[in-house]
Design a protein around this motif. Structure first.
Motif, PDB file in Angstrom:
ATOM      1  N   LEU A 118      -1.717  -2.555   8.574  1.00  0.00           N
ATOM      2  CA  LEU A 118      -1.496  -1.107   8.010  1.00  0.00           C
ATOM      3  C   LEU A 118      -2.760  -0.085   8.268  1.00  0.00           C
ATOM      4  N   PHE A 119      -4.025  -0.574   7.926  1.00  0.00           N
ATOM      5  CA  PHE A 119      -5.262   0.391   7.793  1.00  0.00           C
ATOM      6  C   PHE A 119      -6.138   0.126   9.048  1.00  0.00           C
ATOM      7  N   PRO A 120      -6.777   1.457   9.393  1.00  0.00           N
ATOM      8  CA  PRO A 120      -7.627   1.548  10.272  1.00  0.00           C
ATOM      9  C   PRO A 120      -8.860   0.408  10.250  1.00  0.00           C
ATOM     10  N   ALA A 137       0.988  -1.280  -0.115  1.00  0.00           N
ATOM     11  CA  ALA A 137      -0.059   0.002  -0.131  1.00  0.00           C
ATOM     12  C   ALA A 137       0.684   1.303  -0.063  1.00  0.00           C
ATOM     13  N   HIS A 138       0.294   2.427  -0.593  1.00  0.00           N
ATOM     14  CA  HIS A 138       0.916   3.651  -0.673  1.00  0.00           C
ATOM     15  C   HIS A 138       0.752   4.245   0.703  1.00  0.00           C
ATOM     16  N   CYS A 139       1.884   5.073   1.056  1.00  0.00           N
ATOM     17  CA  CYS A 139       2.151   5.691   2.362  1.00  0.00           C
ATOM     18  C   CYS A 139       0.799   6.534   2.786  1.00  0.00           C
ATOM     19  N   ASN A 140       0.214   7.142   1.754  1.00  0.00           N
ATOM     20  CA  ASN A 140      -0.843   7.972   2.049  1.00  0.00           C
ATOM     21  C   ASN A 140      -2.051   7.290   2.521  1.00  0.00           C
ATOM     22  N   THR A 141      -2.363   5.853   2.059  1.00  0.00           N
ATOM     23  CA  THR A 141      -3.337   5.159   2.512  1.00  0.00           C
ATOM     24  C   THR A 141      -3.520   4.847   4.005  1.00  0.00           C
ATOM     25  N   PHE A 142      -2.449   5.071   4.955  1.00  0.00           N
ATOM     26  CA  PHE A 142      -2.512   4.948   6.226  1.00  0.00           C
ATOM     27  C   PHE A 142      -1.944   6.072   7.012  1.00  0.00           C
ATOM     28  N   ARG A 143      -1.924   7.440   5.960  1.00  0.00           N
ATOM     29  CA  ARG A 143      -1.171   8.423   7.022  1.00  0.00           C
ATOM     30  C   ARG A 143      -2.006   8.982   8.009  1.00  0.00           C
ATOM     31  N   SER A 144      -3.402   8.748   8.036  1.00  0.00           N
ATOM     32  CA  SER A 144      -4.537   9.398   8.948  1.00  0.00           C
ATOM     33  C   SER A 144      -3.884   8.705  10.268  1.00  0.00           C
ATOM     34  N   ARG A 145      -3.128   7.469  10.597  1.00  0.00           N
ATOM     35  CA  ARG A 145      -2.824   7.384  11.986  1.00  0.00           C
ATOM     36  C   ARG A 145      -1.624   7.963  12.266  1.00  0.00           C
ATOM     37  N   PHE A 146      -1.122   8.963  11.675  1.00  0.00           N
ATOM     38  CA  PHE A 146      -0.245   9.876  12.286  1.00  0.00           C
ATOM     39  C   PHE A 146      -0.534  11.252  11.914  1.00  0.00           C
ATOM     40  N   GLN A 147       0.196  12.350  12.554  1.00  0.00           N
ATOM     41  CA  GLN A 147       0.166  13.378  12.443  1.00  0.00           C
ATOM     42  C   GLN A 147       1.560  14.364  12.512  1.00  0.00           C
ATOM     43  N   ASP A 165       3.622  16.928  13.491  1.00  0.00           N
ATOM     44  CA  ASP A 165       4.007  18.067  14.258  1.00  0.00           C
ATOM     45  C   ASP A 165       4.664  19.205  13.936  1.00  0.00           C
ATOM     46  N   SER A 166       4.998  20.425  14.654  1.00  0.00           N
ATOM     47  CA  SER A 166       5.310  21.860  14.358  1.00  0.00           C
ATOM     48  C   SER A 166       6.753  21.608  13.547  1.00  0.00           C
ATOM     49  N   ASN A 167       7.647  20.548  14.002  1.00  0.00           N
ATOM     50  CA  ASN A 167       8.761  20.360  13.443  1.00  0.00           C
ATOM     51  C   ASN A 167       9.099  19.656  12.318  1.00  0.00           C
ATOM     52  N   GLY A 168       7.753  19.286  11.796  1.00  0.00           N
ATOM     53  CA  GLY A 168       7.834  18.769  10.341  1.00  0.00           C
ATOM     54  C   GLY A 168       7.890  17.136  10.353  1.00  0.00           C
ATOM     55  N   THR A 169       8.051  16.732  11.625  1.00  0.00           N
ATOM     56  CA  THR A 169       7.978  15.234  11.711  1.00  0.00           C
ATOM     57  C   THR A 169       6.555  14.565  12.128  1.00  0.00           C
ATOM     58  N   LEU A 170       6.707  13.228  11.855  1.00  0.00           N
ATOM     59  CA  LEU A 170       5.400  12.492  12.017  1.00  0.00           C
ATOM     60  C   LEU A 170       5.289  12.100  13.679  1.00  0.00           C
ATOM     61  N   LYS A 171       4.013  11.974  14.289  1.00  0.00           N
ATOM     62  CA  LYS A 171       3.852  11.650  15.279  1.00  0.00           C
ATOM     63  C   LYS A 171       2.535  10.721  15.386  1.00  0.00           C
ATOM     64  N   LEU A 172       2.519   9.604  16.116  1.00  0.00           N
ATOM     65  CA  LEU A 172       1.666   8.555  16.218  1.00  0.00           C
ATOM     66  C   LEU A 172       0.409   9.195  16.893  1.00  0.00           C
ATOM     67  N   VAL A 173      -0.777   9.107  16.344  1.00  0.00           N
ATOM     68  CA  VAL A 173      -2.088   9.529  17.115  1.00  0.00           C
ATOM     69  C   VAL A 173      -3.091   8.372  17.172  1.00  0.00           C
ATOM     70  N   ASP A 174      -2.882   7.379  16.517  1.00  0.00           N
ATOM     71  CA  ASP A 174      -3.792   6.112  16.444  1.00  0.00           C
ATOM     72  C   ASP A 174      -3.306   5.173  17.536  1.00  0.00           C
ATOM     73  N   GLN A 175      -3.946   5.066  18.723  1.00  0.00           N
ATOM     74  CA  GLN A 175      -3.457   4.220  19.918  1.00  0.00           C
ATOM     75  C   GLN A 175      -4.017   2.484  19.549  1.00  0.00           C
ATOM     76  N   THR A 176      -4.369   2.359  18.416  1.00  0.00           N
ATOM     77  CA  THR A 176      -4.673   0.919  18.149  1.00  0.00           C
ATOM     78  C   THR A 176      -3.766   0.128  17.545  1.00  0.00           C
ATOM     79  N   ILE A 177      -2.571   0.833  17.259  1.00  0.00           N
ATOM     80  CA  ILE A 177      -1.347   0.235  16.424  1.00  0.00           C
ATOM     81  C   ILE A 177      -0.121   0.168  17.446  1.00  0.00           C
ATOM     82  N   ASP A 178       0.488  -1.025  17.245  1.00  0.00           N
ATOM     83  CA  ASP A 178       1.876  -1.413  18.019  1.00  0.00           C
ATOM     84  C   ASP A 178       2.882  -0.203  17.923  1.00  0.00           C
ATOM     85  N   THR A 179       3.517   0.512  18.857  1.00  0.00           N
ATOM     86  CA  THR A 179       4.106   1.765  18.713  1.00  0.00           C
ATOM     87  C   THR A 179       5.486   1.156  17.916  1.00  0.00           C
TER      88      THR A 179
END
Length: 328
Positions: free
Chosen positions: A268-270, A198-208, A210-224
């Motif tokens: 990968l997917f919600p 799958a392409h990265c954008n298909t599960f990007r909603s699980r991350f956000q 941040d102000s530094n331009g890096t990704l942060k996990l926001v979906d707590q249903t996925i293994d860290t």
């Protein structure tokens, strides 16, 4: 454990008995020997085409399996997704990453040489996906043939008829039910995610971001730890073409690892993760994770139902000379 498994198997038998009426009504116009006289080597030619393509590109089985899903859920299993042109199903963004078209076209060209005007593109799509599963190590199953090719392919029909990776359980159940598919079918067919990518954008909603331009996990249903690996493979700077394997463990093997991954929260997917939010589907996931043969047996029944959705037969549709265009 044995008691709960026995209860599940009992429910499964009841489901198969109840659902057979739906399947048999569709199969009435299909048959397991449809090409026995008109093109006896049709299935062999398709299988050999898929096998050669898979040898050259191991990603082919996953692409062909995804192709049949996207075809059958829109306008039924009629190869409408194969049609090219402005405003066809292929032009919808949800289908732009679908692959495997060239394999279907190769099989069609071969069949037109030996059995011109005989084998539909719709049957080739279904049979190629069936063969892809076996080539990837899954079960060998038989499916009826006799589908005819549709003549309608409209981009606006795509979105209301396919699963989005952000769907809730209720949304998936409703869509599957509209296609004549059950809750059990939903769990089994989700197992297709044991292969493919799958392409990265298909599960990007699980991350956000941040102000530094890096990704942060926001979906707590996925293994860290799995989330960290996904962020490594799909950073903010990743090109749109970057893909990740659906199954991080046995990505090229059609097995029951998907269900083990699901229980470990490494999917990968919600829309995969929500299968654990329902007590009934969670129990099915657990049973398939523990018994690969149980998954294989049920896969065969569910795949026959999937490839029987909205089929066109007899005087409906046509037998295209080319899968990319309707006959003129």
């Amino acid at each position: 454990m044995e008691t709960t498994k026995s209860m599940f198997l009992s429910l499964l038998v009841s489901f198969i008995f109840i659902s057979c009426c739906y399947v048999s009504s569709v199969k009435a116009a299909l048959s397991f020997d449809f090409y026995a006289a008109s093109c006896p080597n049709a299935e062999l030619m398709i299988r050999n085409t898929v096998s050669r393509a898979s040898s050259n590109d191991p990603s082919v089985p996953g692409k062909l399996l995804r192709l049949v899903f996207h075809d059958c859920f829109v306008e039924g299993c009629d190869a409408s997704l194969m049609l090219q042109g402005n405003n066809t199903e292929q032009s919808d963004p949800a289908n732009r990453s679908v692959g495997g078209f060239s394999v279907i076209e190769s099989a069609k060209r071969l069949l037109e040489i030996f059995c011109p005007g005989t084998v539909s593109c719709a049957d080739i799509v279904a049979l190629a996906a069936r063969d892809a599963v076996e080539i990837a190590g899954g079960p060998r199953i038989q499916i009826p043939t006799g589908r005819r090719d549709g003549m309608v392919s409209i981009a606006s029909n795509v979105r209301p008829n396919i699963i989005d990776t952000s769907f809730t359980m209720d949304e998936m159940v409703k869509l599957f039910s509209n296609k004549g598919l059950s809750l059990l079918d939903l769990v089994i067919l989700s197992g297709a995610h044991t292969i493919g990518s799958a392409h990265c954008n298909t599960f990007r909603s699980r991350f956000q971001q941040d102000s530094n331009g890096t990704l942060k996990l926001v979906d707590q249903t996925i293994d860290t730890n799995y989330a960290d690996e996904l962020m490594r493979q799909c950073p903010v700077t990743a090109q749109p073409s970057v893909t990740v394997n659906n199954d991080p463990e046995t990505s090229m093997l059609f097995d029951n690892q998907y269900y083990r991954n699901l229980l470990a929260h490494k999917v990968l997917f919600p829309s995969d993760s929500v299968l654990l939010s329902n007590i009934n589907t969670k129990k099915m996931v657990e049973d398939f994770a523990n018994d690969q043969q149980l998954f294989y047996v049920n896969w065969g029944a569910a795949f026959v139902k999937l490839t029987s959705v909205g089929v066109k037969t007899d005087e409906e549709g046509e037998i295209r000379r080319s899968c990319t265009a309707t006959n003129v």
